[in-house]
Design a protein around this motif. Structure first.
Motif, PDB file in Angstrom:
ATOM      1  N   ASP A  17      29.060  81.403  60.969  1.00  0.00           N
ATOM      2  CA  ASP A  17      28.549  81.816  62.276  1.00  0.00           C
ATOM      3  C   ASP A  17      27.634  83.022  62.053  1.00  0.00           C
ATOM      4  N   GLU A  18      26.363  82.728  61.822  1.00  0.00           N
ATOM      5  CA  GLU A  18      25.380  83.773  61.493  1.00  0.00           C
ATOM      6  C   GLU A  18      25.236  84.790  62.619  1.00  0.00           C
ATOM      7  N   ASP A  22      25.824  88.727  62.040  1.00  0.00           N
ATOM      8  CA  ASP A  22      24.777  89.707  62.333  1.00  0.00           C
ATOM      9  C   ASP A  22      25.268  90.752  63.329  1.00  0.00           C
ATOM     10  N   ALA A  23      25.998  90.316  64.347  1.00  0.00           N
ATOM     11  CA  ALA A  23      26.537  91.246  65.341  1.00  0.00           C
ATOM     12  C   ALA A  23      27.517  92.217  64.697  1.00  0.00           C
ATOM     13  N   ARG A  27      27.161  96.245  64.379  1.00  0.00           N
ATOM     14  CA  ARG A  27      28.223  97.124  64.877  1.00  0.00           C
ATOM     15  C   ARG A  27      28.702  98.065  63.785  1.00  0.00           C
ATOM     16  N   ALA A  28      28.868  97.545  62.583  1.00  0.00           N
ATOM     17  CA  ALA A  28      29.316  98.370  61.467  1.00  0.00           C
ATOM     18  C   ALA A  28      28.266  99.413  61.096  1.00  0.00           C
ATOM     19  N   GLN A  29      26.994  99.039  61.146  1.00  0.00           N
ATOM     20  CA  GLN A  29      25.923  99.991  60.834  1.00  0.00           C
ATOM     21  C   GLN A  29      25.878 101.107  61.872  1.00  0.00           C
TER      22      GLN A  29
END
Length: 93
Positions: A17-18, A22-23, A27-29
């Motif tokens: 699930d790209e 990506d989400a 969020r982590a960044q």
């Protein structure tokens, strides 16, 4: 991991699930940027306990993301800011 499993879990689990990946990366960044900004402000204020907690939170973030080298580096930096034996014990865990 998906390639290693190679569809053995069925078709529902065969694709990545790209959009979700990506989400989660975004969020982590954002969390990483927030933690680094907080750490910078803690260093500017010069309060050892806050800096130690900031490095610990940064290490926890890296560990949760699977970047163990960066996590170790952040946890090792807490050493300079340990002021009690309990802090040293907590750092070693």
């Amino acid at each position: 991991l998906v390639e290693a499993v190679a569809g053995r879990l069925g078709d529902a689990h065969a694709a990545v699930d790209e959009e979700w990946c990506d989400a989660e990366d975004r969020r982590a960044q954002q969390a990483l940027e927030r933690l680094e900004a907080e750490l910078s402000s803690y260093k500017a204020n010069g309060v050892k306990e806050s800096v130690r907690c900031g490095y610990h939170a940064l290490g926890e973030h890296h560990a949760a993301r699977g970047d163990l080298a960066a996590a170790f580096k952040a946890f090792a930096r807490t050493r300079d800011y340990c002021t009690t034996p309990a802090h040293i014990f907590h750092m070693c865990l």
